[in-house]
Design a protein around this motif. Structure first.
Motif, PDB file in Angstrom:
ATOM      1  N   ARG A 195      -7.518   7.075  21.211  1.00  0.00           N
ATOM      2  CA  ARG A 195      -7.992   6.022  20.332  1.00  0.00           C
ATOM      3  C   ARG A 195      -7.730   6.332  18.858  1.00  0.00           C
ATOM      4  N   LEU A 196      -7.075   7.430  18.574  1.00  0.00           N
ATOM      5  CA  LEU A 196      -6.794   7.794  17.187  1.00  0.00           C
ATOM      6  C   LEU A 196      -5.456   7.202  16.732  1.00  0.00           C
ATOM      7  N   PRO A 197      -5.316   6.901  15.451  1.00  0.00           N
ATOM      8  CA  PRO A 197      -4.061   6.324  14.929  1.00  0.00           C
ATOM      9  C   PRO A 197      -3.008   7.393  14.695  1.00  0.00           C
ATOM     10  N   LEU A 198      -2.569   8.019  15.762  1.00  0.00           N
ATOM     11  CA  LEU A 198      -1.653   9.149  15.662  1.00  0.00           C
ATOM     12  C   LEU A 198      -0.196   8.703  15.630  1.00  0.00           C
ATOM     13  N   THR A 199       0.653   9.596  15.141  1.00  0.00           N
ATOM     14  CA  THR A 199       2.103   9.411  15.166  1.00  0.00           C
ATOM     15  C   THR A 199       2.718  10.655  15.780  1.00  0.00           C
ATOM     16  N   LEU A 200       3.640  10.460  16.700  1.00  0.00           N
ATOM     17  CA  LEU A 200       4.384  11.569  17.293  1.00  0.00           C
ATOM     18  C   LEU A 200       5.743  11.628  16.609  1.00  0.00           C
ATOM     19  N   ARG A 201       5.968  12.711  15.879  1.00  0.00           N
ATOM     20  CA  ARG A 201       7.200  12.831  15.097  1.00  0.00           C
ATOM     21  C   ARG A 201       8.059  13.975  15.629  1.00  0.00           C
ATOM     22  N   TRP A 202       9.287  13.639  16.017  1.00  0.00           N
ATOM     23  CA  TRP A 202      10.257  14.646  16.414  1.00  0.00           C
ATOM     24  C   TRP A 202      10.999  15.106  15.172  1.00  0.00           C
ATOM     25  N   LEU A 203      10.797  16.359  14.795  1.00  0.00           N
ATOM     26  CA  LEU A 203      11.459  16.909  13.625  1.00  0.00           C
ATOM     27  C   LEU A 203      12.877  17.361  13.944  1.00  0.00           C
ATOM     28  N   ARG A 204      13.135  17.667  15.205  1.00  0.00           N
ATOM     29  CA  ARG A 204      14.474  18.034  15.666  1.00  0.00           C
ATOM     30  C   ARG A 204      14.876  17.075  16.790  1.00  0.00           C
ATOM     31  N   ALA A 205      15.810  16.195  16.483  1.00  0.00           N
ATOM     32  CA  ALA A 205      16.201  15.175  17.455  1.00  0.00           C
ATOM     33  C   ALA A 205      16.818  15.782  18.703  1.00  0.00           C
ATOM     34  N   ASP A 206      17.458  16.954  18.572  1.00  0.00           N
ATOM     35  CA  ASP A 206      18.109  17.557  19.731  1.00  0.00           C
ATOM     36  C   ASP A 206      17.109  18.151  20.718  1.00  0.00           C
ATOM     37  N   PHE A 207      15.841  18.232  20.335  1.00  0.00           N
ATOM     38  CA  PHE A 207      14.803  18.720  21.248  1.00  0.00           C
ATOM     39  C   PHE A 207      14.040  17.563  21.899  1.00  0.00           C
ATOM     40  N   ARG A 208      14.327  16.364  21.486  1.00  0.00           N
ATOM     41  CA  ARG A 208      13.544  15.221  21.949  1.00  0.00           C
ATOM     42  C   ARG A 208      13.643  15.033  23.452  1.00  0.00           C
ATOM     43  N   GLN A 209      12.491  14.775  24.067  1.00  0.00           N
ATOM     44  CA  GLN A 209      12.415  14.420  25.474  1.00  0.00           C
ATOM     45  C   GLN A 209      11.403  13.288  25.630  1.00  0.00           C
ATOM     46  N   ASP A 210      11.632  12.430  26.590  1.00  0.00           N
ATOM     47  CA  ASP A 210      10.680  11.358  26.864  1.00  0.00           C
ATOM     48  C   ASP A 210       9.428  11.943  27.513  1.00  0.00           C
ATOM     49  N   LEU A 211       8.276  11.533  27.016  1.00  0.00           N
ATOM     50  CA  LEU A 211       7.019  12.009  27.580  1.00  0.00           C
ATOM     51  C   LEU A 211       6.651  11.191  28.807  1.00  0.00           C
ATOM     52  N   CYS A 212       6.019  11.858  29.750  1.00  0.00           N
ATOM     53  CA  CYS A 212       5.556  11.205  30.972  1.00  0.00           C
ATOM     54  C   CYS A 212       4.126  11.657  31.268  1.00  0.00           C
ATOM     55  N   PRO A 213       3.156  10.734  31.134  1.00  0.00           N
ATOM     56  CA  PRO A 213       3.290   9.312  30.795  1.00  0.00           C
ATOM     57  C   PRO A 213       3.660   9.111  29.329  1.00  0.00           C
ATOM     58  N   PRO A 214       4.226   7.946  29.003  1.00  0.00           N
ATOM     59  CA  PRO A 214       4.616   7.692  27.617  1.00  0.00           C
ATOM     60  C   PRO A 214       3.386   7.530  26.727  1.00  0.00           C
ATOM     61  N   PRO A 215       3.540   7.692  25.423  1.00  0.00           N
ATOM     62  CA  PRO A 215       2.412   7.507  24.511  1.00  0.00           C
ATOM     63  C   PRO A 215       1.878   6.079  24.573  1.00  0.00           C
ATOM     64  N   PRO A 216       0.627   5.858  24.182  1.00  0.00           N
ATOM     65  CA  PRO A 216       0.085   4.494  24.152  1.00  0.00           C
ATOM     66  C   PRO A 216       0.891   3.619  23.188  1.00  0.00           C
ATOM     67  N   PRO A 217       0.820   2.306  23.363  1.00  0.00           N
ATOM     68  CA  PRO A 217       1.614   1.408  22.509  1.00  0.00           C
ATOM     69  C   PRO A 217       1.330   1.558  21.018  1.00  0.00           C
ATOM     70  N   HIS A 218       0.114   1.968  20.653  1.00  0.00           N
ATOM     71  CA  HIS A 218      -0.219   2.057  19.231  1.00  0.00           C
ATOM     72  C   HIS A 218       0.206   3.382  18.602  1.00  0.00           C
ATOM     73  N   VAL A 219       0.764   4.293  19.389  1.00  0.00           N
ATOM     74  CA  VAL A 219       1.233   5.582  18.861  1.00  0.00           C
ATOM     75  C   VAL A 219       2.750   5.494  18.664  1.00  0.00           C
ATOM     76  N   PRO A 220       3.211   5.369  17.421  1.00  0.00           N
ATOM     77  CA  PRO A 220       4.643   5.227  17.191  1.00  0.00           C
ATOM     78  C   PRO A 220       5.384   6.554  17.295  1.00  0.00           C
ATOM     79  N   LEU A 221       6.661   6.470  17.607  1.00  0.00           N
ATOM     80  CA  LEU A 221       7.546   7.625  17.579  1.00  0.00           C
ATOM     81  C   LEU A 221       8.285   7.618  16.246  1.00  0.00           C
TER      82      LEU A 221
END
Length: 243
Positions: free
Chosen positions: A125-151
């Motif tokens: 319920r927090l207004p969080l942001t998930l930020r990938w600082l290194r794009a080459d490490f990015r992986q899709d999360l399972c389960p995905p983040p809630p709709p209100h948590v932007p990438l």
């Protein structure tokens, strides 16, 4: 009183990050930590314990900060998130998350824990942001983040430590109001004061105007144990409208 451990101080940045070890001798090791200054913190980790780094990372660098979760309302909220991410098996909120599997890399395990944390109260319920600082490490999360948590991707903006106040997209900025006439809340029928910034339905054909607290109470009727709603159906005349 602010959520999850105290009221946030305006302009403060609170983040929980994941480090990845690039040293061939220790490659694949990860470290979870809390920071108010990501750039400075990763420098401390790479400089060693005597320069402010953690004992678990000292002498094992170089370390790369590959992702950070930010948007916490207070340092206490971020520190609680950090502790649970570091000790998922000891957190009662994460009892449903299985232990690290045989053959599962530490990085993959920490991403799996993070994915469940972002879907688990109170963090969900927090207004969080998930930020990938290194794009080459990015992986899709399972389960995905809630709709209100932007990438987000890339380094933090220069002014990330003092973010500007965001205007809600629900605030009617396009419709001109006649200041000579009084406007009323659709839900409580009380007068809307100019300084209150009433919320309006994004659909042009819906005439709903409401106090923030009135709309929150309307949305929380199906979640009586919560303080902040995440979404809800427009109670105005618009059929099937959602906010």
């Amino acid at each position: 009183m602010g959520p999850a451990g105290g009221e946030a101080r305006p302009g403060r940045f609170f983040g929980v990050y994941l480090l990845y070890c690039l040293n061939p001798r220790h490659r694949g090791r990860v470290y979870v930590g809390f920071t108010i200054n990501p750039a400075r913190r990763v420098q401390q980790h790479n400089a060693g314990r005597k320069k402010g780094g953690a004992w678990r990372t000292s002498g094992r660098g170089p370390w790369e900060m590959v992702l950070i979760v930010h948007g916490f309302p207070s340092a206490v909220a971020a520190l609680r998130f950090e502790w649970a991410w570091q000790h998922p098996q000891a957190s009662r909120r994460l009892a449903h998350v299985g232990p690290r599997l045989r053959g599962e890399a530490s990085f993959a395990f920490h991403l799996r824990v993070l994915a469940h944390m972002l879907r688990t109260p109170p963090w969900a319920r927090l207004p969080l942001t998930l930020r990938w600082l290194r794009a080459d490490f990015r992986q899709d999360l399972c389960p995905p983040p809630p709709p209100h948590v932007p990438l987000a991707f890339g380094p933090l903006p220069p002014r990330a430590s003092a973010p500007r106040r965001r205007v809600s997209p629900l605030v009617d900025t396009e419709k001109e109001r006649d200041h000579d006439t009084e406007a009323f809340c659709t839900l409580c029928a009380c007068v809307l004061q100019d300084e209150e910034g009433p919320l309006c339905c994004p659909h042009a054909d819906c005439s709903l105007r409401a106090h923030v607290i009135c709309l929150a109470e309307e949305f929380l009727q199906e979640e009586p144990g919560q303080l902040l709603p995440l979404e809800g159906q427009c109670p105005g005349a618009w059929p099937g409208g959602g906010l």
